[in-house]
Every structure is written in C-alpha cells, then in structure tokens.
Design a protein around this motif. Sequence first.
Motif, mmCIF file in Angstrom:
data_model
loop_
_atom_site.group_PDB
_atom_site.id
_atom_site.type_symbol
_atom_site.label_atom_id
_atom_site.label_comp_id
_atom_site.label_asym_id
_atom_site.label_seq_id
_atom_site.Cartn_x
_atom_site.Cartn_y
_atom_site.Cartn_z
ATOM 1 N N GLU A 72 3.552 -17.483 -34.184
ATOM 2 C CA GLU A 72 3.699 -16.551 -35.651
ATOM 3 C C GLU A 72 4.955 -15.581 -35.114
ATOM 4 O O GLU A 72 5.908 -15.978 -36.334
ATOM 5 C CB GLU A 72 2.564 -15.210 -35.676
ATOM 6 C CG GLU A 72 2.912 -14.572 -36.811
ATOM 7 C CD GLU A 72 2.645 -15.381 -38.225
ATOM 8 O OE1 GLU A 72 1.933 -16.863 -38.242
ATOM 9 O OE2 GLU A 72 3.116 -14.151 -38.769
ATOM 10 N N THR A 73 5.353 -15.270 -34.044
ATOM 11 C CA THR A 73 6.990 -14.425 -33.562
ATOM 12 C C THR A 73 7.806 -15.455 -33.664
ATOM 13 O O THR A 73 8.698 -14.983 -33.996
ATOM 14 C CB THR A 73 5.751 -13.716 -32.739
ATOM 15 O OG1 THR A 73 4.888 -12.837 -32.806
ATOM 16 C CG2 THR A 73 6.710 -12.586 -31.990
ATOM 17 N N GLY A 74 6.988 -16.151 -33.535
ATOM 18 C CA GLY A 74 8.277 -17.611 -33.211
ATOM 19 C C GLY A 74 9.044 -17.456 -34.323
ATOM 20 O O GLY A 74 9.945 -17.326 -34.502
ATOM 21 N N LEU A 75 8.164 -18.429 -35.088
ATOM 22 C CA LEU A 75 8.233 -18.752 -36.705
ATOM 23 C C LEU A 75 9.082 -17.503 -37.496
ATOM 24 O O LEU A 75 9.960 -18.217 -38.355
ATOM 25 C CB LEU A 75 6.572 -19.441 -37.348
ATOM 26 C CG LEU A 75 7.306 -20.694 -38.391
ATOM 27 C CD1 LEU A 75 8.012 -21.362 -38.182
ATOM 28 C CD2 LEU A 75 5.942 -20.309 -39.044
ATOM 29 N N ALA A 76 8.618 -16.155 -37.087
ATOM 30 C CA ALA A 76 9.089 -15.549 -38.415
ATOM 31 C C ALA A 76 10.611 -15.802 -37.798
ATOM 32 O O ALA A 76 11.945 -15.296 -37.999
ATOM 33 C CB ALA A 76 8.129 -14.365 -38.526
ATOM 34 N N LEU A 77 10.631 -15.321 -36.214
ATOM 35 C CA LEU A 77 12.071 -14.958 -35.351
ATOM 36 C C LEU A 77 13.157 -16.584 -36.171
ATOM 37 O O LEU A 77 14.543 -15.855 -36.123
ATOM 38 C CB LEU A 77 11.894 -15.108 -34.235
ATOM 39 C CG LEU A 77 13.323 -15.059 -32.943
ATOM 40 C CD1 LEU A 77 13.743 -13.576 -33.100
ATOM 41 C CD2 LEU A 77 12.856 -15.347 -31.821
ATOM 42 N N LEU A 78 12.504 -17.251 -36.017
ATOM 43 C CA LEU A 78 13.778 -18.894 -36.346
ATOM 44 C C LEU A 78 13.497 -18.509 -37.874
ATOM 45 O O LEU A 78 15.069 -18.756 -37.642
ATOM 46 C CB LEU A 78 12.532 -20.484 -36.279
ATOM 47 C CG LEU A 78 13.139 -20.837 -35.984
ATOM 48 C CD1 LEU A 78 14.018 -21.387 -35.185
ATOM 49 C CD2 LEU A 78 12.439 -22.360 -36.292
ATOM 50 N N TYR A 79 12.802 -18.243 -38.540
ATOM 51 C CA TYR A 79 13.303 -18.341 -40.259
ATOM 52 C C TYR A 79 14.200 -16.948 -39.834
ATOM 53 O O TYR A 79 15.088 -17.151 -41.393
ATOM 54 C CB TYR A 79 12.806 -17.564 -41.053
ATOM 55 C CG TYR A 79 10.698 -19.560 -41.583
ATOM 56 C CD1 TYR A 79 12.168 -20.172 -41.488
ATOM 57 C CD2 TYR A 79 9.721 -18.396 -41.192
ATOM 58 C CE1 TYR A 79 10.701 -21.216 -41.483
ATOM 59 C CE2 TYR A 79 8.860 -20.181 -42.017
ATOM 60 C CZ TYR A 79 9.855 -21.488 -41.585
ATOM 61 O OH TYR A 79 8.840 -22.037 -42.264
ATOM 62 N N GLY A 131 13.455 -8.538 -39.762
ATOM 63 C CA GLY A 131 14.687 -9.253 -38.866
ATOM 64 C C GLY A 131 15.922 -9.430 -39.358
ATOM 65 O O GLY A 131 16.733 -9.492 -38.565
ATOM 66 N N ALA A 132 15.415 -10.238 -40.508
ATOM 67 C CA ALA A 132 16.492 -11.237 -41.438
ATOM 68 C C ALA A 132 18.041 -9.837 -41.105
ATOM 69 O O ALA A 132 19.322 -9.732 -41.093
ATOM 70 C CB ALA A 132 17.149 -11.402 -42.199
ATOM 71 N N ILE A 133 17.635 -8.711 -41.898
ATOM 72 C CA ILE A 133 17.994 -7.702 -42.013
ATOM 73 C C ILE A 133 18.978 -7.228 -40.996
ATOM 74 O O ILE A 133 20.070 -6.129 -41.052
ATOM 75 C CB ILE A 133 18.138 -6.736 -43.263
ATOM 76 C CG1 ILE A 133 16.922 -5.728 -42.418
ATOM 77 C CG2 ILE A 133 17.706 -7.021 -44.737
ATOM 78 C CD1 ILE A 133 16.918 -4.265 -43.860
#
Lengths: 249, 248
Positions: B59-66, B126-128
């Motif tokens: 879940e964390t990896g996916l959020a980080l990747l996106y 994360g993106a901002i």
Amino acid sequence: MTRLAWIRLAIVFAAFAVLEWLVQSGRISTHTMIPPTAMVTELWALLASGELTGDLVQTLSNVAIACLLSVTVGFATGAGVHAVPRLRRALDPFLTTYYAVPFFVFYPLLVFIFGMNNLPMIAIGFMFAVVAMIINTLNGLDKIPRVYAKVARMHQMGRLATALRVQIPAAMPNLFTGLKLSVAYSFIGVIAAEFILAPGGLGYAISFAYDNFDNETMYALMLFILVLVTAINMTLHSIEQRLLRRQGL
Amino acid sequence: MTRNTTYALDIALVIAGILVIWQLLHMGAGDVAISSPAATALRAGELLASPGFWPHAAETGLALLYALIIAVLIGLGVGTLLGAHRLSGAVAEPILVALYSLPKITLYPVILLVFGLGLEAKVAFGAIHGVIPVTIFTMNAVKNINPVFLRTSRVLGMGPMQTATHILVPATLPEIVSGLRVGFSLTLLGVIIGELFASHRGMGFLVMRAIGTHDVVTMMAVTLILAVAAVLIASTLLYIDNRLHRRV
C-alpha cells in the motif's frame, strides 16, 4: 519594488481572487473551503480576542530554541567533521540520504520518552534542521579558496584569528543558507509535531479545529501560518541578498 | 590498504558507531522506550517473513509510486516551461522557494476534505511534497542549457523530436536526477505523514497502531525497515546522480 516583484504580487492576488470567486459562486462547497475574505475576517477576530497568543508564543519559542540549537550544534559539528577528511568522506552518504528517512515516525516515541511537553517538539525540529546546517557548513568550508589560508599564514594569524577573520567570513554565504534552511525546517518540524500530538501551539490548534469541523478557525490559522512563515523567509532572503552584495557576489 | 577498502571500512565504522549509540540509548532508556538493535532487527525479520506485513508495504509502495509519477510529470512539465521562458522563470522561482519552505502538513486537513480518507489523499499529499523540488531542478536545468547546443541542433537541421532526444534530454538529465532524488525523499515523507493520520493501511498506519498498543519493538522495527529501504533507494539515486554529473 522591481517589476518582477509586482508581477509576483499580482499572481498571488489573482490566485486568491480566483479562490474567492470559486467559493462565492458555489463551485467549491463551503464544507471544503471558505472564501479567503472570510479567512481574513476570522483571523482578525482570533488575533483581536487574544485566543491565539498562548499558542503563538509556544510555537515561536519552540521554533526559536530548535533553530538556535540546530545552528550552533550544526555549525560546530560541521566544522569538526571538516577537520577530519576521512570521517567526512565516510559520513557524506549518510548526510545526503538523511532526509530520505521519514523520521516524523520517531515523534510518538519521543513523546513517550520525554512526556507530553515541549521537549519532543524541540527535538523533532532540531533533528529536522541540524543536518541542513551541517551540510551547508561543510559546503561553505569546502569553497574557501586555498589562497586565503596562505594569506592568513603569511600574516602569521593564529588558529582563532584565521577562523574568525578569514574562514567564517569566506564561508558566510553558505552558512547563511544553512541558517535560512534551519529556520524553515525548524518551523516545519515543530508545527508538524504539534499537528500530530501536542499540548498546544498553532499546529495543535489547526488539528483541533479540524477534528471539530471548525472550518473557519482552521482556515484562518492556516492562512496565519502561511503568511507568518512567508514573511520570515522573505526577511531572511533580503538580508541574504544584502550580505551577498556586500561580498561583491 | 587501497583507497576503496579504507572507504568501506570507514563506512562500516560509522554504521557501527550508530549501532553503539543506539545500544547505549537503549540501556539508558530501557525496553519501554527504545528496544535494543538486536531485538529490533529480529522483530523486523519476523515482520518481513509474516504474510500480514506485505499488504501494508505494498500500500505504501503503491501510494509512493503514484505520488512520484504525478510529482515528476507535473514537475518536468512546469519546470521545462518555466525554464524555457525567462520572465516566467524569474517570477516563479521565489514563489516556488517560498512554497518549498512552508510547513505543508498544515494543509493536510484540506487534502482530506477534498480527497476523503484513503489512497487518494496520501498520493496527493506525497505529490505536493515532491513536485516543488522536481520543478525547481528541472527549471534550472533547462535554463542553464548551453545555447551553443541549441544553435548546433538548428545548424544541423535537427527536428524538434531529434533535438529533444539528442540535445535536451542528455543536457538536462543530471540535474533532473538530482531533482528526482530530493523529490523522492520528500514524497516518501509526505506519504508517510499522510499515513500517520486517518489511514487504515500502510507502514505509517503500522507505526501508529504499534504506538497505540505500546508495542515499542514493532514500532521501531517498522521504522527500521522504512529507514533502510529509504536509504537504499536514496543511495542508488545518489550513485546514478554522481555518475551522470561526472560524465558531463
């Protein structure tokens, strides 16, 4: 003000005007966002009532302590490490990857160790800011031209005189960058910590307002922090510009 | 001893130093506050072997990747435009630097209000965090391209596609990788902070749950796994970064 500064100001104003229009015209629901004018009125009321004073004093004093500690410890560590090239080379990869570790996860642990008071927040602010100061001290000392050291030796200056009159002034631009980053990072660290878990302070006030669906207070406080931090950064930036100009850079 | 073995030895000494300080802190504070390095490593091994851990890591990896993909795409696009147009760049740079030094965590409630609880909020947060450094580095890279390169491409009659692949990308790549490195660190920080509140999955959630049950060993083990993973990825990026900078 220069032409560029006017354009910048116009852009910021335009952004707020667009936001105001989006909320006023109902395109963004007031449950999500309130109009900027409402934020300003609410903030004015909060400041006038003196409700904020306690939180503000607490946050600012924590930031000040964290910043002071990180600048002094960071400078001393940077200067010490710079004197031992082997240690410096071994530490370099750790310093560069330091900020990749999301160490806000240590914060709850610090609360557990120190208790629910100002110490954990100062510690997080310090941990966040100190490495920026170390890195910039090292960079500053690296950039001193060799010839300066020779000149100091020719004038038979002692270790202390060389440091005070040659090395520190020569490294000043980088040291000031370190100071600037330390201030910004102390703010980020302390406010984030207050936001997660704290007995008081501006970050806590925001999360308290959020938990109570008090959008007016929440947005007023956010605006306050944004304006406060931007004002401090701009002041430091203009001091830096003057410093650079005096050095002829 | 050769230079490289001395260097490896020095690094090993630094790691040993960190472990010794950790052990001393453990002895000073006791098991209730800080678990010992050995116990933490053991618990981390248990976690890595247990099937219940991997959905959280994913879940964390996916959020980080996106979040990284969004940050990099927006950062590259906006950075290129600002770098190519001198006036916009000069106007935008101080604004970007001011945004960079804001405590963005105060905006987290807004993100939650807009995106609701769940993956989207973490990705957005994360993106901002990551988008601003990528923009700043890209802008400077494009701004500082040697004008002779561009003139050469015109003289050789290269099309826009060829100019991009043969001139623009190789000339800006080192700076962009530097931006990506800084952007990665901040994006990870944003995602993890996002998971610390209002989340039911992910590494940040595991930390918060362990704190809720006073499970210090698990808390520190998750933190250790996160830290080691972050340092490994950051070191890889640093290595690529250094090689690209040396090549130019």
